[in-house]
Design an enzyme around this catalytic site. Structure first.
Site, PDB file in Angstrom:
ATOM      1  N   LYS A  25      -3.658   2.897  -2.603  1.00 30.18           N
ATOM      2  CA  LYS A  25      -5.113   3.078  -2.501  1.00 30.18           C
ATOM      3  C   LYS A  25      -5.398   4.307  -1.667  1.00 30.18           C
ATOM      4  O   LYS A  25      -6.072   4.247  -0.655  1.00 30.18           O
ATOM      5  CB  LYS A  25      -5.760   1.881  -1.802  1.00 30.18           C
ATOM      6  CG  LYS A  25      -6.001   0.727  -2.694  1.00 30.18           C
ATOM      7  CD  LYS A  25      -7.091  -0.153  -2.154  1.00 30.18           C
ATOM      8  CE  LYS A  25      -8.255  -0.345  -3.074  1.00 30.18           C
ATOM      9  NZ  LYS A  25      -8.849   0.837  -3.635  1.00 30.18           N
TER      10      LYS A  25
ATOM     11  N   ASP B  22       0.833  -1.205   0.000  1.00 26.72           N
ATOM     12  CA  ASP B  22       0.000   0.000   0.000  1.00 26.72           C
ATOM     13  C   ASP B  22       0.862   1.248   0.000  1.00 26.72           C
ATOM     14  O   ASP B  22       2.005   1.233   0.439  1.00 26.72           O
ATOM     15  CB  ASP B  22      -0.841   0.039   1.285  1.00 26.72           C
ATOM     16  CG  ASP B  22      -2.172  -0.618   1.095  1.00 26.72           C
ATOM     17  OD1 ASP B  22      -2.503  -0.982  -0.035  1.00 26.72           O
ATOM     18  OD2 ASP B  22      -2.891  -0.752   2.108  1.00 26.72           O
TER      19      ASP B  22
ATOM     20  N   MET C 220      -9.139   8.822   8.384  1.00 22.66           N
ATOM     21  CA  MET C 220      -9.550   9.348   7.074  1.00 22.66           C
ATOM     22  C   MET C 220     -10.562  10.481   7.208  1.00 22.66           C
ATOM     23  O   MET C 220     -11.486  10.598   6.408  1.00 22.66           O
ATOM     24  CB  MET C 220     -10.163   8.215   6.209  1.00 22.66           C
ATOM     25  CG  MET C 220      -9.177   7.108   5.898  1.00 22.66           C
ATOM     26  SD  MET C 220      -9.917   5.674   5.104  1.00 22.66           S
ATOM     27  CE  MET C 220     -10.559   4.776   6.512  1.00 22.66           C
TER      28      MET C 220
HETATM   29  N1  SAH Z   1      -5.124  -0.127   8.367  1.00 24.03           N
HETATM   30  C1  SAH Z   1      -4.683   1.176   8.803  1.00 24.03           C
HETATM   31  C2  SAH Z   1      -5.677   2.273   8.427  1.00 24.03           C
HETATM   32  C3  SAH Z   1      -5.830   2.470   6.943  1.00 24.03           C
HETATM   33  S1  SAH Z   1      -6.942   3.748   6.546  1.00 24.03           S
HETATM   34  C4  SAH Z   1      -4.434   1.146  10.310  1.00 24.03           C
HETATM   35  O1  SAH Z   1      -4.800   0.185  10.972  1.00 24.03           O
HETATM   36  O2  SAH Z   1      -3.840   2.090  10.810  1.00 24.03           O
HETATM   37  C5  SAH Z   1      -5.840   5.101   6.282  1.00 24.03           C
HETATM   38  C6  SAH Z   1      -5.945   6.093   7.409  1.00 24.03           C
HETATM   39  O3  SAH Z   1      -5.204   5.657   8.535  1.00 24.03           O
HETATM   40  C7  SAH Z   1      -5.374   7.448   7.087  1.00 24.03           C
HETATM   41  O4  SAH Z   1      -6.271   8.240   6.333  1.00 24.03           O
HETATM   42  C8  SAH Z   1      -5.186   8.010   8.471  1.00 24.03           C
HETATM   43  O5  SAH Z   1      -6.419   8.407   9.029  1.00 24.03           O
HETATM   44  C9  SAH Z   1      -4.714   6.781   9.227  1.00 24.03           C
HETATM   45  N2  SAH Z   1      -3.234   6.697   9.295  1.00 24.03           N
HETATM   46  C10 SAH Z   1      -2.480   5.696   8.850  1.00 24.03           C
HETATM   47  N3  SAH Z   1      -1.177   5.917   9.112  1.00 24.03           N
HETATM   48  C11 SAH Z   1      -1.125   7.097   9.757  1.00 24.03           C
HETATM   49  C12 SAH Z   1      -0.061   7.877  10.308  1.00 24.03           C
HETATM   50  N4  SAH Z   1       1.212   7.473  10.259  1.00 24.03           N
HETATM   51  N5  SAH Z   1      -0.371   9.054  10.902  1.00 24.03           N
HETATM   52  C13 SAH Z   1      -1.643   9.473  10.970  1.00 24.03           C
HETATM   53  N6  SAH Z   1      -2.679   8.780  10.471  1.00 24.03           N
HETATM   54  C14 SAH Z   1      -2.432   7.607   9.876  1.00 24.03           C
END
Ligand code: SAH
Length: 259
Positions: free
Chosen positions: A57, A35, A170
């Site tokens: 994505k 990803d 998100m």
């Molecule tokens: N599977 C991932 C989430 C994917 S959806 C998890 O468990 O974390 C993608 C969202 O995750 C982003 O839009 C943001 O809201 C959050 N996100 C992922 N990595 C991040 C980071 N390093 N800092 C802040 N938000 C993050």
């Protein structure tokens, strides 16, 4: 036919990977479908002989259709390759891991999920926010700020009354509307709130304030995705932010309207 590993890469920093994930990447992976959110630092841990395909994505940009990702996983697994599907955070938290395991099963391909630290818990922690704390909240709700694909909106007024910390993934692009709905649902405008962008990465930044002024602070600081939004008493425990702590309210309102 080998199985497909769905691996959570954690929030960003490579040393927040699990040992299991790091070992699979370094020792076994032959094909890695990664990803967008997976950092270069983590991709550097993949065996040099492995083929890495970026199947980004991220919202708002052209992305690889989910059905194509399913086909790639099945195709390589059928060729006997050790396939790793590498995702930011945890595969089962807003990561489409559930859909991918189902799609693999439909084609008779086994999957193993390797959990990762989800951003909604690890990223607040990176700025000093415990998502639960006995003195302030009964729990935490992880919720998406983007309904997407014609799906229904989260029930913001129900969430406003939940009495739990709200951790919104998100949500940056719809922050104004989310804040308005939470306030309309009864959450006091002065409820502590914070937004953290690129948590655990060198580019990490955050702002803290209240529900009412959070959109202005986010705009004033120019925070961009990926970001986690935290709403609830625990957000007051965030470390001081260097970007907007001293910005007067009228300027925050101006930023919010300009954004
Ligand atoms: N599977 C991932 C989430 C994917 S959806 C998890 O468990 O974390 C993608 C969202 O995750 C982003 O839009 C943001 O809201 C959050 N996100 C992922 N990595 C991040 C980071 N390093 N800092 C802040 N938000 C993050």
């Amino acid at each position: 036919m080998t199985k497909v590993y769905l691996i959570g890469a954690g929030p960003g920093a490579a040393d927040l990977l699990t040992l299991r994930a790091a070992r699979l990447l370094a020792d076994k992976a032959e094909i890695v479908l990664a990803d967008d959110l997976v950092s270069d630092e983590i991709l550097a841990l993949v065996r040099p002989e492995a083929r890495v395909l970026k199947v980004g994505k991220r919202g708002g940009r052209p992305s690889t259709p989910q059905s194509f990702i399913h086909r790639l996983m099945v195709r390589y697994a059928r060729r006997g390759k050790c396939v790793v599907r590498l995702k930011g955070g945890d595969p089962y938290v807003f990561g489409r891991g559930g859909e991918e395991v189902e799609a693999l099963a439909e084609h008779g391909v086994a999957a193993e999920v390797v959990p990762g630290l989800t951003a909604g818990i690890a990223v607040p922690a990176a700025v000093g926010i415990p998502v639960t704390h006995r003195a302030y909240t009964h729990g935490v709700t992880l919720v998406t700020g983007t309904a997407g694909d014609g799906r229904s909106e989260p029930n913001w007024s129900g969430l406003a009354r939940s009495g739990t910390t709200l951790v919104i993934y998100m949500g940056l692009g719809r922050l104004l509307s989310i804040v308005a709905r939470l306030i309309a649902g009864g959450l006091p405008p002065d409820t502590p709130a914070a937004a953290i962008a690129s948590g655990t990465l060198p580019s990490q930044r955050h702002v803290k304030g209240t529900l009412r002024d959070l959109p202005g602070r986010v705009a004033a600081a120019g925070l961009a995705s990926p970001a986690i939004i935290v709403v609830g008493e625990v957000a007051a425990l965030a470390n001081a932010d260097t970007d907007t702590a001293d910005v007067p309210m009228q300027d925050l309102v101006a930023c919010m309207h300009a954004a």
